[in-house]
Design a protein around this motif. Structure first.
Motif, PDB file in Angstrom:
ATOM      1  N   ARG A  74       0.820  -1.209   0.000  1.00  0.00           N
ATOM      2  CA  ARG A  74       0.000   0.000   0.000  1.00  0.00           C
ATOM      3  C   ARG A  74       0.857   1.264   0.000  1.00  0.00           C
ATOM      4  NH1 ARG A  74      -3.870   0.787   4.983  1.00  0.00           N
ATOM      5  NH2 ARG A  74      -1.874   1.346   5.943  1.00  0.00           N
ATOM      6  N   GLU A  75       1.878   1.296   0.852  1.00  0.00           N
ATOM      7  CA  GLU A  75       2.723   2.490   0.924  1.00  0.00           C
ATOM      8  C   GLU A  75       3.517   2.706  -0.367  1.00  0.00           C
ATOM      9  OE1 GLU A  75       5.064   2.059   4.436  1.00  0.00           O
ATOM     10  OE2 GLU A  75       3.304   1.929   5.732  1.00  0.00           O
ATOM     11  N   LEU A  76       4.056   1.634  -0.936  1.00  0.00           N
ATOM     12  CA  LEU A  76       4.807   1.769  -2.178  1.00  0.00           C
ATOM     13  C   LEU A  76       3.903   2.225  -3.317  1.00  0.00           C
ATOM     14  CD1 LEU A  76       7.170  -1.346  -2.096  1.00  0.00           C
ATOM     15  CD2 LEU A  76       7.764   1.037  -1.672  1.00  0.00           C
ATOM     16  N   GLU A  77       2.694   1.694  -3.363  1.00  0.00           N
ATOM     17  CA  GLU A  77       1.750   2.098  -4.410  1.00  0.00           C
ATOM     18  C   GLU A  77       1.363   3.570  -4.266  1.00  0.00           C
ATOM     19  OE1 GLU A  77      -1.428  -0.648  -3.985  1.00  0.00           O
ATOM     20  OE2 GLU A  77      -0.339  -2.323  -4.915  1.00  0.00           O
ATOM     21  N   GLU A  78       1.162   4.021  -3.038  1.00  0.00           N
ATOM     22  CA  GLU A  78       0.794   5.421  -2.806  1.00  0.00           C
ATOM     23  C   GLU A  78       1.915   6.360  -3.250  1.00  0.00           C
ATOM     24  OE1 GLU A  78      -0.219   5.862   1.280  1.00  0.00           O
ATOM     25  OE2 GLU A  78      -2.142   4.815   1.104  1.00  0.00           O
ATOM     26  N   VAL A  79       3.145   6.059  -2.838  1.00  0.00           N
ATOM     27  CA  VAL A  79       4.277   6.916  -3.196  1.00  0.00           C
ATOM     28  C   VAL A  79       4.533   6.875  -4.699  1.00  0.00           C
ATOM     29  CG1 VAL A  79       6.767   7.249  -2.924  1.00  0.00           C
ATOM     30  CG2 VAL A  79       5.348   6.748  -0.931  1.00  0.00           C
ATOM     31  N   ARG A  80       4.422   5.676  -5.303  1.00  0.00           N
ATOM     32  CA  ARG A  80       4.642   5.556  -6.748  1.00  0.00           C
ATOM     33  C   ARG A  80       3.613   6.370  -7.528  1.00  0.00           C
ATOM     34  NH1 ARG A  80       4.392   0.405  -6.994  1.00  0.00           N
ATOM     35  NH2 ARG A  80       6.620   0.088  -6.622  1.00  0.00           N
ATOM     36  N   ALA A  81       2.371   6.334  -7.089  1.00  0.00           N
ATOM     37  CA  ALA A  81       1.319   7.102  -7.766  1.00  0.00           C
ATOM     38  C   ALA A  81       1.586   8.602  -7.661  1.00  0.00           C
ATOM     39  CB  ALA A  81      -0.046   6.761  -7.163  1.00  0.00           C
ATOM     40  N   ARG A 134      10.642  -7.174   2.821  1.00  0.00           N
ATOM     41  CA  ARG A 134       9.888  -5.922   2.907  1.00  0.00           C
ATOM     42  C   ARG A 134      10.830  -4.724   2.924  1.00  0.00           C
ATOM     43  NH1 ARG A 134       9.428  -1.135   4.634  1.00  0.00           N
ATOM     44  NH2 ARG A 134       7.445  -0.346   5.374  1.00  0.00           N
ATOM     45  N   GLU A 135      11.917  -4.841   3.685  1.00  0.00           N
ATOM     46  CA  GLU A 135      12.880  -3.752   3.765  1.00  0.00           C
ATOM     47  C   GLU A 135      13.620  -3.579   2.426  1.00  0.00           C
ATOM     48  OE1 GLU A 135      13.407  -1.711   6.805  1.00  0.00           O
ATOM     49  OE2 GLU A 135      11.418  -2.602   6.724  1.00  0.00           O
ATOM     50  N   ARG A 136      13.896  -4.697   1.751  1.00  0.00           N
ATOM     51  CA  ARG A 136      14.566  -4.617   0.447  1.00  0.00           C
ATOM     52  C   ARG A 136      13.696  -3.892  -0.568  1.00  0.00           C
ATOM     53  NH1 ARG A 136      14.418  -6.532  -4.303  1.00  0.00           N
ATOM     54  NH2 ARG A 136      12.662  -7.905  -3.832  1.00  0.00           N
ATOM     55  N   LEU A 137      12.405  -4.174  -0.563  1.00  0.00           N
ATOM     56  CA  LEU A 137      11.497  -3.491  -1.487  1.00  0.00           C
ATOM     57  C   LEU A 137      11.505  -1.982  -1.243  1.00  0.00           C
ATOM     58  CD1 LEU A 137       8.409  -5.907  -1.471  1.00  0.00           C
ATOM     59  CD2 LEU A 137       9.993  -5.483  -3.373  1.00  0.00           C
ATOM     60  N   ALA A 138      11.502  -1.597   0.017  1.00  0.00           N
ATOM     61  CA  ALA A 138      11.533  -0.169   0.351  1.00  0.00           C
ATOM     62  C   ALA A 138      12.842   0.462  -0.106  1.00  0.00           C
ATOM     63  CB  ALA A 138      11.348   0.018   1.860  1.00  0.00           C
ATOM     64  N   ARG A 139      13.974  -0.237   0.114  1.00  0.00           N
ATOM     65  CA  ARG A 139      15.270   0.295  -0.317  1.00  0.00           C
ATOM     66  C   ARG A 139      15.359   0.370  -1.837  1.00  0.00           C
ATOM     67  NH1 ARG A 139      17.155  -3.490   3.391  1.00  0.00           N
ATOM     68  NH2 ARG A 139      18.222  -4.646   1.726  1.00  0.00           N
ATOM     69  N   ASP A 140      14.819  -0.623  -2.524  1.00  0.00           N
ATOM     70  CA  ASP A 140      14.817  -0.602  -3.992  1.00  0.00           C
ATOM     71  C   ASP A 140      14.035   0.596  -4.519  1.00  0.00           C
ATOM     72  OD1 ASP A 140      16.338  -2.869  -4.084  1.00  0.00           O
ATOM     73  OD2 ASP A 140      14.704  -4.214  -4.669  1.00  0.00           O
ATOM     74  N   ALA A 141      12.937   0.913  -3.854  1.00  0.00           N
ATOM     75  CA  ALA A 141      12.139   2.071  -4.266  1.00  0.00           C
ATOM     76  C   ALA A 141      12.940   3.358  -4.091  1.00  0.00           C
ATOM     77  CB  ALA A 141      10.841   2.130  -3.461  1.00  0.00           C
ATOM     78  N   HIS A 142      13.656   3.458  -2.978  1.00  0.00           N
ATOM     79  CA  HIS A 142      14.515   4.627  -2.756  1.00  0.00           C
ATOM     80  C   HIS A 142      15.628   4.694  -3.811  1.00  0.00           C
ATOM     81  CE1 HIS A 142      12.731   6.075   0.875  1.00  0.00           C
ATOM     82  NE2 HIS A 142      13.037   5.017   1.593  1.00  0.00           N
ATOM     83  N   ALA A 143      16.228   3.545  -4.108  1.00  0.00           N
ATOM     84  CA  ALA A 143      17.322   3.518  -5.087  1.00  0.00           C
ATOM     85  C   ALA A 143      16.824   3.955  -6.459  1.00  0.00           C
ATOM     86  CB  ALA A 143      17.918   2.110  -5.163  1.00  0.00           C
ATOM     87  N   GLY A 144      15.645   3.484  -6.844  1.00  0.00           N
ATOM     88  CA  GLY A 144      15.080   3.894  -8.126  1.00  0.00           C
ATOM     89  C   GLY A 144      14.825   5.386  -8.186  1.00  0.00           C
ATOM     90  N   GLY A 145      14.298   5.940  -7.105  1.00  0.00           N
ATOM     91  CA  GLY A 145      14.056   7.387  -7.066  1.00  0.00           C
ATOM     92  C   GLY A 145      15.338   8.188  -7.142  1.00  0.00           C
ATOM     93  N   LEU A 146      16.386   7.709  -6.472  1.00  0.00           N
ATOM     94  CA  LEU A 146      17.678   8.398  -6.516  1.00  0.00           C
ATOM     95  C   LEU A 146      18.276   8.360  -7.922  1.00  0.00           C
ATOM     96  CD1 LEU A 146      19.178   7.104  -3.149  1.00  0.00           C
ATOM     97  CD2 LEU A 146      18.784   9.508  -3.728  1.00  0.00           C
ATOM     98  N   GLU A 147      18.201   7.216  -8.572  1.00  0.00           N
ATOM     99  CA  GLU A 147      18.753   7.102  -9.920  1.00  0.00           C
ATOM    100  C   GLU A 147      18.040   8.043 -10.884  1.00  0.00           C
ATOM    101  OE1 GLU A 147      18.323   2.797 -10.271  1.00  0.00           O
ATOM    102  OE2 GLU A 147      20.499   2.649 -10.456  1.00  0.00           O
ATOM    103  N   GLN A 148      16.727   8.139 -10.760  1.00  0.00           N
ATOM    104  CA  GLN A 148      15.968   9.058 -11.609  1.00  0.00           C
ATOM    105  C   GLN A 148      16.354  10.504 -11.322  1.00  0.00           C
ATOM    106  OE1 GLN A 148      11.812   8.234 -11.045  1.00  0.00           O
ATOM    107  NE2 GLN A 148      11.920   6.197 -11.968  1.00  0.00           N
ATOM    108  N   ALA A 149      16.524  10.826 -10.046  1.00  0.00           N
ATOM    109  CA  ALA A 149      16.887  12.198  -9.679  1.00  0.00           C
ATOM    110  C   ALA A 149      18.273  12.564 -10.203  1.00  0.00           C
ATOM    111  CB  ALA A 149      16.843  12.361  -8.164  1.00  0.00           C
TER     112      ALA A 149
END
Length: 229
Positions: A74-81, A134-149
């Motif tokens: 739920r949290e990943l979907e909210e932030v991704r949206a 669960r923690e890896r998924l959260a870190r992967d989301a952060h890593a993806g955002g950093l790479e895009q930035a």
């Protein structure tokens, strides 16, 4: 005459029961802790029998596992949206600030539940791999955002994005705890402020080697303007 109420299918009814049990468990875990909550209490809070609980979950650990996964998705979907629909990086940060400010209004309950689930998983070896995932998924989301930035700024990441994401993720938990303990002095969007500061610092660091190379080239030209060295 009011329209006839649509009857739920068996699968829809089962899903509704699971959702109510998960909601009841989350409330009780915040109030009493995972270890202080019984299966009977969860079923009673949800309005069901003990049999209904075991008809949906093998045991309390299975419910904790489902709750961990449910919250993560739920949290990943909210932030991704939020970020995918942003017009710019600045817009994305503004949206994330609003999301974090809204979360801050429910921070005591949100953080208490997160900590209860984490502690319970750490104490139960069978749940640790799920917590790690669960923690890896959260870190992967952060890593993806950093790479895009970094890409949007025209620089390469100054370090492994996974390592930088680990820093961001760990900092988020620490900042939220500090915010809960001292809400009068720490803003609700402090996590976004910290992320923005780190990103600007890392971007400057990424540009530094190129600037140093340019400075060395200028020095070489100044020392040997004829190019005879």
């Amino acid at each position: 005459m009011s329209p006839e109420r649509k009857r739920l299918t068996r699968e829809e009814s089962r899903q509704q029961t699971r959702e109510r049990l998960l909601t009841a468990a989350a409330e009780l875990f915040v109030e009493r802790g995972v270890n202080g909550t019984s299966v009977e209490q969860i079923a009673e809070r949800a309005g069901y029998t003990r049999g209904a609980f075991y008809g949906n979950f093998e045991d309390k650990n299975a419910l904790v596992a489902e709750l961990l996964q449910h919250r993560t998705r739920r949290e990943l979907e909210e932030v991704r949206a939020l970020t995918e629909g942003a017009a710019s990086f600045a817009d994305a940060l503004d949206r994330l600030r609003a999301w974090n400010r809204d979360r801050a209004r429910h921070l005591p309950e949100w953080l208490a539940l997160r900590m209860e689930l984490v502690l319970h998983a750490l104490r139960n070896e069978e749940l640790r791999p799920l917590l790690a995932e669960r923690e890896r998924l959260a870190r992967d989301a952060h890593a993806g955002g950093l790479e895009q930035a970094f890409a949007a700024r025209g620089v390469a990441s100054p370090a492994d994005p996974a390592f930088l994401a680990l820093i961001v993720h760990a900092l988020e938990d620490g900042l939220l705890i500090q915010r809960l303990l001292a809400p009068e002095g720490i803003q609700g969007d402090v996590v976004v402020d910290a992320f923005d500061l780190l990103l600007r610092s890392w971007t400057a660091l990424a540009r530094q080697p190129a600037q140093e190379d340019a400075g060395e080239a200028r020095s070489a030209v100044t020392e040997d303007p004829e190019g005879t060295a």
